[in-house]
Design an enzyme around this catalytic site. Structure first.
Site, short mmCIF file in Angstrom:
data_model
loop_
_atom_site.label_atom_id
_atom_site.label_comp_id
_atom_site.label_asym_id
_atom_site.label_seq_id
_atom_site.Cartn_x
_atom_site.Cartn_y
_atom_site.Cartn_z
N GLY A 222 19.35 28.06 68.00
CA GLY A 222 20.46 28.20 67.06
C GLY A 222 20.89 29.64 66.96
O GLY A 222 20.65 30.45 67.86
N CYS A 223 21.51 29.97 65.87
CA CYS A 223 22.03 31.32 65.64
C CYS A 223 20.90 32.35 65.65
O CYS A 223 19.89 32.18 64.97
CB CYS A 223 22.77 31.36 64.31
SG CYS A 223 23.33 33.00 63.84
N PHE A 224 21.08 33.43 66.39
CA PHE A 224 20.01 34.43 66.46
C PHE A 224 19.82 35.18 65.16
O PHE A 224 18.76 35.76 64.92
CB PHE A 224 20.14 35.38 67.65
CG PHE A 224 21.46 36.04 67.91
CD1 PHE A 224 22.35 36.39 66.92
CD2 PHE A 224 21.81 36.34 69.22
CE1 PHE A 224 23.55 37.02 67.20
CE2 PHE A 224 23.01 36.96 69.53
CZ PHE A 224 23.89 37.31 68.50
N TRP A 225 20.79 35.19 64.26
CA TRP A 225 20.61 35.86 62.97
C TRP A 225 19.45 35.23 62.19
O TRP A 225 18.68 35.93 61.55
CB TRP A 225 21.86 35.77 62.12
CG TRP A 225 23.06 36.46 62.66
CD1 TRP A 225 23.13 37.43 63.63
CD2 TRP A 225 24.41 36.25 62.22
NE1 TRP A 225 24.43 37.81 63.83
CE2 TRP A 225 25.23 37.10 62.98
CE3 TRP A 225 24.99 35.41 61.28
CZ2 TRP A 225 26.61 37.15 62.81
CZ3 TRP A 225 26.37 35.46 61.11
CH2 TRP A 225 27.17 36.32 61.87
#
Length: 175
Positions: free
Chosen positions: A9-12
């Site tokens: 998913g989102c790396f953040w």
């Protein structure tokens, strides 16, 4: 030191969670697994580059075991979703692991099997060739800490951080 490259998913969100763990020395957000030589965030977001948003997690196995790093990975994203995590849809959000060698590949396979035993459903997490790593732009590094009021982080990253803090409390850094 050991280094794992993981996409989920989102790396953040991945970055935010791993930074809370004792023994994690560095987390770098980046792109991997695609065919574009110099990917940018905007290009990766189109899904046309083949790259996944990923993190490079550097950790001390004497402080936090490799199995814990991998169990955290399967706790903070849903490995049963193909090419998406929640509202983030596309191959850039796939669940994937990029082993550096045969030993890591076996660790990754074992972690997928453990996750499969605990989940209602089969993980679709792939093990992909390491390929070339590309650091994401500077503004993506440690994004959650730099943007605490950002809406996406509050809605998506905060619950993941809290879940991991609760489930892996013995490995969370002292405040």
């Amino acid at each position: 030191m050991q280094t794992f490259i993981l996409a989920g998913g989102c790396f953040w969100c991945l970055d935010a969670v791993y930074r809370t763990l004792d023994g994690v020395q560095d987390v770098i957000s980046g792109y991997i697994g695609g065919h574009t030589a110099h990917p940018s965030y905007d290009a990766v977001c189109t899904g046309a580059t083949g790259h996944a948003e990923a993190v490079k997690v550097v950790f001390d196995e004497e402080v936090i075991p490799a199995d814990v790093i991998l169990d955290v990975f399967f706790t903070l994203h849903d490995p049963r979703q193909l090419n998406r995590q929640g509202a983030d849809v596309g191959t850039q959000y796939r669940s994937a692991m990029f082993p550096a060698d045969a030993e890591q590949e076996q660790l990754f396979r074992d972690a997928i099997a453990r996750a499969g035993d605990l989940l209602d459903g089969t993980p679709v997490t792939t093990i992909e060739p390491l390929g070339t790593w590309h650091d994401a732009e500077d503004y993506h590094q440690d994004f959650f800490a730099k943007n605490p009021g950002q809406g996406y982080c509050n809605a998506v990253a905060v619950p993941k951080v809290n879940k991991v803090r609760k489930s892996f409390a013995q490995y969370v850094r002292a405040a």
